[in-house]
Design an enzyme around this catalytic site. Sequence first.
Site, PDB file in Angstrom:
ATOM      1  CE  LYS A   1      65.100  -3.506 -35.640  1.00 44.94           C
ATOM      2  NZ  LYS A   1      63.956  -4.401 -35.614  1.00 44.94           N
TER       3      LYS A   1
ATOM      4  CB  ALA B   1      72.584   7.524 -16.967  1.00 46.62           C
TER       5      ALA B   1
ATOM      6  CB  CYS C   1      64.448  -5.493 -30.473  1.00 42.55           C
ATOM      7  SG  CYS C   1      62.856  -5.839 -31.253  1.00 42.55           S
TER       8      CYS C   1
END
Length: 456
Positions: free
Chosen positions: A208, A256, A264
Amino acid sequence: MRITVIGTGYLGATHAACLAEIGFEVLGIDTDAAKVAALNAGVLPFHEPDLPGLLRKHTESGRLRFSTSMEEAANFADVHFLAVGTPQSGHAGRADMSQIDGAFRSLLGQISHDALIIGKSTVPVGTARRLASMARKLGPTGAEIQVAWNPEFLREGYAVQDTLRPDRLVFGTDQPGPLGVLRSVYAQAIAAGTPVVETDFETAELVKVAANAFLATKISFINAFSEITETAGGDISTLADAIGMDARIGRRFLNAGLGFGGGCLPKDIRALQARTQELGLDLTMDFLSAVDQVNLRRRDKVVELVEQTLGGSDISAKVAVLGASFKPESDDVRDSPALDVAARLDGLGYEVCVYDPIAQESARRRCPQLEYPDTMEEAVAGAEMVLLLTEWQQFRTLQPADLDSLVSGRRILDGRNVLDAATWLDAGWQLMQLGRKTEPVTELATSATAANGVLA
């Protein structure tokens, strides 16, 4: 099979409702009594598409309910998912493990029979093995408490889809026993063809954080080139399209703009750096510091562009900020680039009005000093400059005519590069987009339809 989900935040509530949808009897556990009451009433305390319907469906059917009692959880099921938070602590970016450890110890103190505890939270490598050791020491006499790690890969805005139809399943264990249980829990997804990775604790934990670190790096990579094209010339979107055609690179996450935020990516890359340093690998993840800094500099750039553009105006000029959440289809404002820019502009003395289709209340709680009109039209009325900072669909489809009669100054900064440059320039607007070289305003008339005519 009866299952508990301990922790009913964004991850836990989603996982609990989806397990009920699959067919299990599920009990969600949380220490927040008000949240538990709301969930039992079928009310979701955050925004996530498709989840409110599942929550109502299964609380009404009786297949899903919520409680504050860990004793009830221990007696209800033999399979327990641990989905509590691991926020960033105040110590060099480390993950705060107090919620994980507290929930784990509390559950162990109530269990009286064999059980499997499955971690879903994002944790520093080594956590699962440490908890497995704790279970052996503190678990009930005569009972076997096994531990497995099954990391989540949810995208806010697509969490239900990602839970019911995941692109992969990772099972980390230190013994084979839990694998059969995990395969039973996810039998539906496995039957549909979801690939399964069976591995050790450490690999499961690292999958993860490695995925998040890679995605953060990819975003900051294109934003680093954005800094170059702003100075030397060039079009960052065309550049991203061109390198994205290489199958080894791919186009996704090469957009961009204002950069990443949320609960997270920022905390996970900082926690990973902290953990590798604890392991004595001081240089291994050093590059993530640069990734973090590139990302944060995009916010600096937007503030700088506002100051440059409104340099001749009264510092109290009104600025309308469209978007407060860190991404569309979410009300999550944790480490939101949009809200951070809005707060910084307010600190400089501008009158800042923020409008977000969903995240108004979340933003108000986080930054109560800002103004939050009820509609977009109210937010932009009289504004000297408009900033599009979260790419909600209703902002992506904006046309100059939608704002012409409302604003005081025809200036717009597209912080997500989603507007058609030619449309806005041809309509006489001063348009700024990240990753494109600044041109003098006086040249706008002659370059209105050219890609290089876009500011910043």
